[in-house]
Design an enzyme around this catalytic site. Structure first.
Site, PDB file in Angstrom:
ATOM      1  N   ALA A  54       0.862  -1.182   0.000  1.00 55.43           N
ATOM      2  CA  ALA A  54       0.000   0.000   0.000  1.00 55.43           C
ATOM      3  C   ALA A  54       0.907   1.243   0.000  1.00 55.43           C
ATOM      4  O   ALA A  54       2.117   1.126   0.213  1.00 55.43           O
ATOM      5  CB  ALA A  54      -0.900  -0.005   1.221  1.00 55.43           C
ATOM      6  N   GLN A  78       1.551   3.684   2.073  1.00 56.80           N
ATOM      7  CA  GLN A  78       2.382   3.888   3.266  1.00 56.80           C
ATOM      8  C   GLN A  78       2.978   2.564   3.779  1.00 56.80           C
ATOM      9  O   GLN A  78       3.197   2.395   4.985  1.00 56.80           O
ATOM     10  CB  GLN A  78       1.570   4.569   4.369  1.00 56.80           C
ATOM     11  N   SER A  79       3.264   1.647   2.883  1.00 57.88           N
ATOM     12  CA  SER A  79       3.812   0.342   3.261  1.00 57.88           C
ATOM     13  C   SER A  79       5.114   0.470   4.058  1.00 57.88           C
ATOM     14  O   SER A  79       6.076   1.094   3.595  1.00 57.88           O
ATOM     15  CB  SER A  79       4.069  -0.475   1.990  1.00 57.88           C
ATOM     16  N   ASN A  80       5.128  -0.146   5.236  1.00 55.79           N
ATOM     17  CA  ASN A  80       6.377  -0.245   6.006  1.00 55.79           C
ATOM     18  C   ASN A  80       7.297  -1.275   5.362  1.00 55.79           C
ATOM     19  O   ASN A  80       8.517  -1.154   5.415  1.00 55.79           O
ATOM     20  CB  ASN A  80       6.083  -0.694   7.440  1.00 55.79           C
ATOM     21  N   VAL A 128       7.673  -1.913   2.154  1.00 53.16           N
ATOM     22  CA  VAL A 128       8.417  -1.350   1.022  1.00 53.16           C
ATOM     23  C   VAL A 128       9.598  -0.520   1.543  1.00 53.16           C
ATOM     24  O   VAL A 128      10.711  -0.618   1.029  1.00 53.16           O
ATOM     25  CB  VAL A 128       7.487  -0.521   0.095  1.00 53.16           C
TER      26      VAL A 128
END
Ligand SMILES: *Cc1c(COP(=O)(O)O)cnc(C)c1O
Length: 336
Positions: A72, A74-76, A78
Site C-alpha cells: 500500500a 504507506q507500506s512499512n 516497502v
C-alpha cells in the site's frame, strides 16, 4: 529449527528487547510485556527486517541485482525493503497501491514514501486500488530483464514461506527470553496482515509444543479468509522446515477491530495509540499495531485474560506511518 543451508544475511539488531509495561500491567491487571520488533534496526526497523534477512539472502544466492516488491502507499514493508536493498548495494523497484480512499497528496509524499525516496529507491510507481499487484511486479521484472538486470520478486509484506522463517526465528528468540526470565506466558497478541508474521510464529509454537495462545488481529480481511491465508502459509513453513504441521485450531484470528477497512483507523485505534504513547511512551501505528493494541485493551477490559496472566504484545513497528495521518490525530491531540 532452521537449517543453516537456508541462506540468510544479517540486517537487523537481535535479540530485540522484551519489556514489561509497568503502568498498563497495573491498569489492566495482567502482566503485559512488549516484544520490541519495532526496534529491529535498519532504517527504523519493524517486522519486515527479520523476513528480509531470508528473502534478500535468497535473492543474493540467486544472483539478483534488483529487488521488486509491492505494498500500500504507506507500506512499512516497502520502506524496509528499500533500506535492505540500499545496504546490500541492490536496486529496489516498488509498486504502491492506492488502497486507502480519500487520502490527499501529502499521503503520497510523507512518512514511508518520503523515506523510500531518501533510501534511494530506483522506481516507485503508484497504481489504483484493486490493481493486480502480482502482474505489476512481473511487468517491473520484465523491464529489469530487458535492461540486462536480474530481478527478484518479494511478495507484498514479504509473506511467503521464506520470509516467514524470520518469525520462526523471532519465536525461538522470544521463548528463550521468557525461559531465561522464568516467565510462563499465556498469550501473544500479534497483528495479522499479509500473514507471514503470524504464520511463522504459529509454525514455531506448534513445533515447540508450546501452550502459549497466539491470537492474530486481522487488520484487513474477515476471519475466515485470514485464517485460510495464515494456515496455508504456516503449513508451507512446516513443510519447508520438515517440522510437525500446525493444526487449524492453532491459527486463531480475531477480525473485530478492522473497522471500515485497511488503513482506516477507528476511534478505538486512535485511543489505543494515545494510551500506548502517553502511558508507556510506546509508538504504535495507525494501520497495524494501533488496531492490534486496541484489541488487546478491549479484550483485557472484557475479561479475555485471567488476572496476572502473562500477555505478550508483539510490536511489529510502523510508527513512520503516523506522519501520514498527522492531520487526523492533531485535532484531537490539541483539543486534548
Ligand atoms: C507488515 C506489518 C504487519 C503485518 O505483518 P504480516 O506479516 O504482513 O501479517 C504488522 N505491523 C506492521 C507495522 C507492519 O508493517
Amino acid at each position: 529449527m532452521i537449517p543453516s543451508s537456508i541462506p540468510r544475511i544479517e540486517l537487523g539488531c537481535f535479540p530485540t528487547q522484551l519489556e514489561r509495561l509497568n503502568t498498563l500491567s497495573k491498569d489492566l491487571g495482567i502482566e503485559l510485556y512488549v516484544k520490541h520488533d519495532d526496534q529491529t534496526g535498519l532504517a527504523g526497523g519493524g517486522n519486515k527486517v527479520r523476513k528480509l534477512e531470508y528473502l534478500i539472502g535468497d535473492a543474493l544466492a540467486k544472483g539478483a541485482d534488483t529487488i521488486i516488491t509491492q505494498g500500500a502507499v504507506q507500506s512499512n514493508h516497502v520502506r524496509q525493503t528499500a533500506a535492505a536493498a540500499a545496504k546490500m548495494g541492490l536496486k529496489c523497484r516498488a509498486v504502491l497501491e492506492r488502497r486507502i480512499p480519500n487520502t490527499d497528496i501529502r499521503f503520497d509524499q510523507t512518512g514511508n514514501v518520503f523515506l523510500n525516496h531518501l533510501l534511494g529507491i530506483a522506481a516507485l510507481r503508484f497504481v489504483a486500488s484493486g490493481t493486480d499487484m502480482a502482474a505489476e511486479m512481473e511487468q517491473e521484472a520484465d523491464h529489469v530483464r530487458a535492461e540486462g538486470g536480474t530481478p527478484y520478486i518479494i511478495p507484498g509484506g514479504g509473506s511467503n514461506s521464506i520470509g516467514a522463517l524470520g518469525y520462526v526465528n523471532a519465536t525461538l528468540e522470544l521463548t528463550q527470553q521468557l525461559a531465561d526470565a522464568g516467565l510462563e506466558a499465556s498469550h501473544i497478541i500479534v497483528t495479522s496482515g499479509s500473514s507471514g508474521t503470524q504464520a511463522g510464529m504459529a509454525a514455531a509454537l506448534a513445533a515447540l509444543k508450546s501452550s502459549i495462545q497466539l491470537l492474530g488481529i486481522s487488520i484487513r480481511q474477515p476471519k475466515a479468509a485470514q485464517h485460510a491465508k495464515v494456515y496455508e502459509e504456516a503449513r508451507k513453513v512446516a513443510e519447508l522446515l520438515n517440522i510437525p504441521p500446525v493444526t487449524p485450531d492453532q491459527v486463531q484470528i480475531n477480525d473485530q477491530y478492522i473497522g471500515e477497512g485497511y488503513g482506516i483507523p477507528t476511534s478505538g485505534t486512535k485511543k489505543a495509540i494515545r494510551i500506548a504513547a502517553q502511558k508507556e511512551a510506546l509508538l504504535l501505528d495507525p494501520v497495524y499495531t494501533g488496531k492490534a493494541f486496541a484489541a488487546l485493551l478491549d479484550l483485557a477490559e472484557k475479561g479475555y485474560f485471567k488476572p496476572r496472566e502473562i500477555v505478550i504484545f508483539m510490536h511489529t513497528g510502523g510508527a513512520f506511518g503516523l506522519f501520514a495521518y498527522e492531520p487526523e490525530f492533531m485535532a484531537d491531540l490539541i483539543r486534548g
